[in-house]
Design an enzyme around this catalytic site. Sequence first.
Site, PDB file in Angstrom:
ATOM      1  N   SER A 291       0.857  -1.185   0.000  1.00 32.68           N
ATOM      2  CA  SER A 291       0.000   0.000   0.000  1.00 32.68           C
ATOM      3  C   SER A 291       0.894   1.237   0.000  1.00 32.68           C
ATOM      4  CB  SER A 291      -0.870  -0.009   1.259  1.00 32.68           C
ATOM      5  OG  SER A 291      -1.538   1.224   1.435  1.00 32.68           O
TER       6      SER A 291
ATOM      7  N   TYR B  14      -2.184  -0.406  10.791  1.00 35.90           N
ATOM      8  CA  TYR B  14      -2.181  -0.609   9.334  1.00 35.90           C
ATOM      9  C   TYR B  14      -0.875  -0.094   8.731  1.00 35.90           C
ATOM     10  CZ  TYR B  14      -3.976  -0.641   4.526  1.00 35.90           C
ATOM     11  OH  TYR B  14      -4.163  -0.892   3.186  1.00 35.90           O
TER      12      TYR B  14
END
Length: 261
Positions: free
Chosen positions: A134, A147
């Site tokens: 990501s 995250y």
Amino acid sequence: MSKQRTVVITGAGTGIGEACARLFASRGARVALIGRRRAPLERVARETGGLALDGDAASAADWQRFIAAIKADGGAVDALIACAGGFGTGTATETDDAAWSAAMRANLDTAFVAARACLPDLIERRGAIVLVASIASLAAGPAVCGYTTSKHALIGLTRSLARDYGPHGVRVNAVCPGWVRTPMADAEMQPLMQRYDDTLDAAYQRVCADVPLRRPAHAEEIAGICEFLASPAASIVTGATLVADGGSSIVDVPTLAFDHL
């Protein structure tokens, strides 16, 4: 050994994983679809001719079952596309031990355990691994401590695997998408939709307002990158981090105010 290429995809029931399953199947690969929810896996399997294997991608015991089923189906693993992931919201002080462990398990352990389970076949077949990371692997968003940390760790895992297993002919690369229109991202748009009375489309436009391409990606675009990295066309590429974010990570944030002069 089977001549048909076998591609294992985690998180294959929805989003980028589903798009990867459809693309690889359309190119003639046998796809093994791994995810926690049986119903979406079976739907994608019906439409791709794939093998649906429900379970926990972070579980070594489940991987023993997955690999046995893949071999029983006539395949050995030629490529692993690790798309499984999850949330990890909250600042550090808002993240308790259980939430931290859940973020690490969903975003990092799934990739590590999957790679470890597939490596014996990948070494034999001189295969490839693609870890779907990501832009949170490269920068920090607000209040997503678990995250961000777990996605950063995927880059380290990519490099470690690439260095250790490159001499065995195994290539390992990471893809770092920005906003992608998936069910997970749709859920992340909900606070913006409520705050600004936006439609879903308008919320995506809001988060992409300073992205050079001014739009989110489609899952199929990220799948195409995964397919390239797992293909012979990328035969010399390993240990790389390919950013697919519409240009958002190149923006010099302190100069944004000058856009409105």
